[in-house]
Design a protein around this motif. Structure first.
Motif, mmCIF file in Angstrom:
data_model
loop_
_atom_site.group_PDB
_atom_site.id
_atom_site.type_symbol
_atom_site.label_atom_id
_atom_site.label_comp_id
_atom_site.label_asym_id
_atom_site.label_seq_id
_atom_site.Cartn_x
_atom_site.Cartn_y
_atom_site.Cartn_z
ATOM 1 N N GLN A 100 0.835 -1.200 0.000
ATOM 2 C CA GLN A 100 0.000 0.000 0.000
ATOM 3 C C GLN A 100 0.875 1.258 0.000
ATOM 4 O O GLN A 100 0.622 2.203 -0.742
ATOM 5 C CB GLN A 100 -0.926 -0.014 1.217
ATOM 6 C CG GLN A 100 -1.937 1.107 1.208
ATOM 7 C CD GLN A 100 -2.932 1.005 2.354
ATOM 8 O OE1 GLN A 100 -2.898 0.069 3.135
ATOM 9 N NE2 GLN A 100 -3.812 1.977 2.443
ATOM 10 N N ASP A 101 1.928 1.232 0.807
ATOM 11 C CA ASP A 101 2.862 2.353 0.869
ATOM 12 C C ASP A 101 3.541 2.573 -0.488
ATOM 13 O O ASP A 101 3.647 3.699 -0.968
ATOM 14 C CB ASP A 101 3.901 2.096 1.962
ATOM 15 C CG ASP A 101 4.870 3.243 2.135
ATOM 16 O OD1 ASP A 101 4.397 4.391 2.299
ATOM 17 O OD2 ASP A 101 6.093 2.998 2.109
ATOM 18 N N LEU A 102 3.982 1.470 -1.110
ATOM 19 C CA LEU A 102 4.638 1.571 -2.417
ATOM 20 C C LEU A 102 3.682 2.133 -3.472
ATOM 21 O O LEU A 102 4.079 2.949 -4.309
ATOM 22 C CB LEU A 102 5.147 0.193 -2.868
ATOM 23 C CG LEU A 102 6.400 -0.326 -2.186
ATOM 24 C CD1 LEU A 102 6.634 -1.791 -2.540
ATOM 25 C CD2 LEU A 102 7.619 0.499 -2.578
ATOM 26 N N LYS A 105 3.306 5.834 -2.978
ATOM 27 C CA LYS A 105 4.499 6.532 -3.465
ATOM 28 C C LYS A 105 4.512 6.578 -4.990
ATOM 29 O O LYS A 105 4.897 7.588 -5.588
ATOM 30 C CB LYS A 105 5.771 5.842 -2.955
ATOM 31 C CG LYS A 105 6.050 6.107 -1.491
ATOM 32 C CD LYS A 105 7.302 5.379 -1.040
ATOM 33 C CE LYS A 105 7.564 5.601 0.444
ATOM 34 N NZ LYS A 105 8.701 4.829 0.924
ATOM 35 N N GLN A 106 4.090 5.467 -5.630
ATOM 36 C CA GLN A 106 4.039 5.431 -7.095
ATOM 37 C C GLN A 106 3.066 6.475 -7.626
ATOM 38 O O GLN A 106 3.382 7.192 -8.580
ATOM 39 C CB GLN A 106 3.588 4.049 -7.584
ATOM 40 C CG GLN A 106 4.686 3.043 -7.731
ATOM 41 C CD GLN A 106 4.175 1.764 -8.348
ATOM 42 O OE1 GLN A 106 3.604 1.783 -9.424
ATOM 43 N NE2 GLN A 106 4.383 0.652 -7.671
ATOM 44 N N ASN A 107 1.884 6.541 -7.025
ATOM 45 C CA ASN A 107 0.881 7.505 -7.484
ATOM 46 C C ASN A 107 1.383 8.932 -7.332
ATOM 47 O O ASN A 107 1.206 9.766 -8.225
ATOM 48 C CB ASN A 107 -0.438 7.305 -6.728
ATOM 49 C CG ASN A 107 -1.128 6.016 -7.124
ATOM 50 O OD1 ASN A 107 -0.908 5.489 -8.212
ATOM 51 N ND2 ASN A 107 -1.952 5.487 -6.238
ATOM 52 N N SER A 108 2.033 9.204 -6.211
ATOM 53 C CA SER A 108 2.589 10.530 -5.969
ATOM 54 C C SER A 108 3.664 10.861 -7.017
ATOM 55 O O SER A 108 3.708 11.964 -7.565
ATOM 56 C CB SER A 108 3.174 10.588 -4.561
ATOM 57 O OG SER A 108 3.894 11.760 -4.378
ATOM 58 N N LYS A 109 4.529 9.864 -7.270
ATOM 59 C CA LYS A 109 5.610 10.058 -8.247
ATOM 60 C C LYS A 109 5.024 10.277 -9.644
ATOM 61 O O LYS A 109 5.501 11.136 -10.401
ATOM 62 C CB LYS A 109 6.524 8.828 -8.230
ATOM 63 C CG LYS A 109 7.888 9.034 -8.799
ATOM 64 C CD LYS A 109 8.756 9.988 -8.040
ATOM 65 C CE LYS A 109 9.214 9.493 -6.709
ATOM 66 N NZ LYS A 109 10.117 10.437 -6.035
#
Length: 130
Positions: A100-102, A105-109
């Motif tokens: 979930q954390d990854l 982070k992917q969506n933010s990136k």
């Protein structure tokens, strides 16, 4: 700083962010692989537990250790399988949290990359008009 320098800086930033995203995607794929392995192990152990529950208390239970079958107490075998299931379940929860954390982070990136691409397009359009 001219628009060419700004454009180069944005493109370098975009490249770095794309590399970060690539690494996050690799970590996510690795997480999925490990999670799949644990899910299979959980299913196998739950099946073993069901089989153990079908046995009478005086039934012979053997555990494979290397190439040898070693006689094991039914209660001990049952406890070992339950401990393994608890451990695997805890690992799956940990992997889910990491996943979930990854993904966050992917969506933010991805959002950051999209904004950078838009800024680059605006700068390029401005240079084309000049």
């Amino acid at each position: 700083m001219g628009s060419s320098a700004a454009l180069r800086e944005l493109q370098r930033d975009l490249e770095a962010k794309a590399n970060d995203l690539n690494k996050l995607q690799k970590d996510t794929a690795k997480n999925h692989q490990i999670r799949k392995k644990y899910t299979i192990q959980l299913g196998e152990n739950e099946l073993v537990l069901k089989e153990l529950d079908l046995l009478n208390e005086d039934a012979n239970v053997y555990k494979l250790i290397g190439p040898v079958l070693v006689k094991q107490d039914l209660a001990e075998a049952n406890a070992n399988v339950r401990k393994r299931i608890d451990y695997i379940s805890a690992e799956l929860k940990r992997l889910d949290a990491t996943l979930q954390d990854l993904e966050e982070k992917q969506n933010s990136k991805k959002d950051t990359i999209m904004k950078l691409q838009q800024r680059i397009q605006v700068l390029q359009a401005g240079k084309a008009k000049a």
